[in-house]
Design an enzyme around this catalytic site. Structure first.
Site, PDB file in Angstrom:
ATOM      1  N   SER A 102       0.823  -1.204   0.000  1.00  0.00           N
ATOM      2  CA  SER A 102       0.000   0.000   0.000  1.00  0.00           C
ATOM      3  C   SER A 102       0.858   1.256   0.000  1.00  0.00           C
ATOM      4  O   SER A 102       1.974   1.260   0.543  1.00  0.00           O
ATOM      5  CB  SER A 102      -0.887   0.008   1.250  1.00  0.00           C
ATOM      6  OG  SER A 102      -1.512   1.258   1.442  1.00  0.00           O
TER       7      SER A 102
ATOM      8  N   TYR B  95      -1.668   0.164  10.282  1.00  0.00           N
ATOM      9  CA  TYR B  95      -1.960  -0.490   8.996  1.00  0.00           C
ATOM     10  C   TYR B  95      -0.773  -0.347   8.043  1.00  0.00           C
ATOM     11  O   TYR B  95      -0.295  -1.334   7.470  1.00  0.00           O
ATOM     12  CB  TYR B  95      -3.214   0.110   8.362  1.00  0.00           C
ATOM     13  CG  TYR B  95      -3.362  -0.270   6.905  1.00  0.00           C
ATOM     14  CD1 TYR B  95      -3.647  -1.582   6.547  1.00  0.00           C
ATOM     15  CD2 TYR B  95      -3.210   0.683   5.899  1.00  0.00           C
ATOM     16  CE1 TYR B  95      -3.762  -1.945   5.206  1.00  0.00           C
ATOM     17  CE2 TYR B  95      -3.322   0.328   4.565  1.00  0.00           C
ATOM     18  CZ  TYR B  95      -3.596  -0.986   4.221  1.00  0.00           C
ATOM     19  OH  TYR B  95      -3.694  -1.344   2.900  1.00  0.00           O
TER      20      TYR B  95
ATOM     21  N   LYS C 125       2.011  -3.271   6.406  1.00  0.00           N
ATOM     22  CA  LYS C 125       2.353  -3.462   4.999  1.00  0.00           C
ATOM     23  C   LYS C 125       3.868  -3.363   4.783  1.00  0.00           C
ATOM     24  O   LYS C 125       4.448  -4.148   4.015  1.00  0.00           O
ATOM     25  CB  LYS C 125       1.615  -2.440   4.133  1.00  0.00           C
ATOM     26  CG  LYS C 125       0.115  -2.693   4.044  1.00  0.00           C
ATOM     27  CD  LYS C 125      -0.174  -4.064   3.471  1.00  0.00           C
ATOM     28  CE  LYS C 125      -1.653  -4.324   3.288  1.00  0.00           C
ATOM     29  NZ  LYS C 125      -1.919  -5.674   2.725  1.00  0.00           N
TER      30      LYS C 125
END
Length: 328
Positions: free
Chosen positions: A118, A142, A146
């Site tokens: 991402s 988050y 990644k």
């Protein structure tokens, strides 16, 4: 032909990737816990196991039964705000699931791995175009999952190389994914700007713009939007590259290289839908960079791929999907 295990293959992005792989003549088997996915997104005949990727026995059985040669790992939790509120859960869901998947892949001799990363790995940047060499300073758990996921995959590839074996990988850093390849595959969840605007309009409410005093031409944030069908085609290109070159080691941005402001996106939506509910300006949200636009040059050079669909097509296809799923 290679058979690919697509994790999260019944979800919004995963279902597009699954169909693109089939169209390219590849084999597909899906594992999905259906927390956000749905079996009706999958074409008839695609084997699907309802389970989490954390379930080692299930993953082993799928790889052995279907003679899987490569993994495309899309399944993950992806709500930035939720990750801030529940960081350890995100580490468990995203990183422990990936660790299990990598362990099984190595044990079963699977040597091709495509990972959904991402643009969140970059955090709050201050550059015109984000390249793969831009410093990664993720601003949320988050984004951290990644980035650490990328490190895990690189570490496994390095270990296999030291053992004299290949483990090819492609870490694909998504920018803002939108649109639908078919109405029935549209994004049903209002987590990103375009479906969030749809949700407001459907409720008869004015869409919101979080701040109009950014350093951009119209004062609103600028983002790189990529059509989900283009994104799916990039996965196929990466998968086929791994088949051709088992030693592939790639980390690539997936974007268009051009930006659209929040105001431009909302104006395009209002024009397309014919709904007259102009946006309302509200205070900024913390952590929103003024501009986040990808350099897509490396993906073009390495995969021979570039995005083909424009913002208008993203919005028209997304609206058709939204109306279908919400009874419009």
């Amino acid at each position: 032909m290679t058979t690919w295990l697509v994790t999260g293959g019944a979800g919004y992005i995963g279902s597009h990737v699954t169909r693109a792989l089939l169209a390219a003549g590849e084999g597909v088997v899906v594992v999905d816990d259906l927390s956000t996915g749905a079996k009706d997104r999958l074409p008839d005949g695609v084997p699907v196991e309802i389970a989490k990727v954390h379930d080692r026995a299930v993953v082993e059985q799928l790889i052995r039964t279907h003679h899987v040669g490569g993994v495309i790992h899309i399944a993950a939790k992806k709500r930035v705000g939720e990750s801030v509120e529940r960081p350890t859960w995100y580490y468990e869901e995203n990183l422990e699931g990936l660790r299990t998947l990598l362990d099984v892949a190595v044990a079963e001799g699977v040597d091709k791995f495509v990972f959904s990363s991402s643009a969140a790995v970059y955090g709050e940047v201050d550059v015109d175009l984000v390249t793969e060499q831009t410093e990664c300073t993720p601003a949320s758990p988050y984004g951290e999952t990644k980035l650490v996921g990328e490190w895990m995959i690189k570490g496994v590839a390095r270990a296999r190389q030291l053992a004299g074996q290949d483990f090819g990988y492609a870490n694909l850093r998504y920018f803002n994914v939108a649109g639908a390849g078919a109405p029935e595959l549209g994004d049903p969840v209002a987590l990103n700007l375009i479906p969030m605007v749809f949700e407001k309009l459907e409720a008869g409410q004015h869409p919101l713009i979080f701040g109009d005093d950014y350093a951009s031409p119209d004062g609103t944030c600028v983002r790189d939007y990529i059509h989900v069908a283009d994104l799916a085609e990039a996965h196929v290109a990466a998968a086929l590259r791994l088949v051709r070159d088992p030693g592939t080691a790639l980390t690539l941005n997936l974007g268009t290289g051009t930006g659209a402001s929040v105001k431009e996106v909302i104006t395009t939506i209002l024009d397309h839908t014919g709904i007259d509910l102009p946006p309302v300006i509200v205070p900024r949200r913390p952590g929103d960079p003024a501009r986040l636009v990808a350099s897509a040059d490396l993906a073009r050079a390495e995969l021979g791929w570039s995005a083909q669909r424009d913002l208008a097509e993203m919005i028209s296809s997304a609206w058709a999907g939204w109306r279908l799923r919400h009874g419009g």
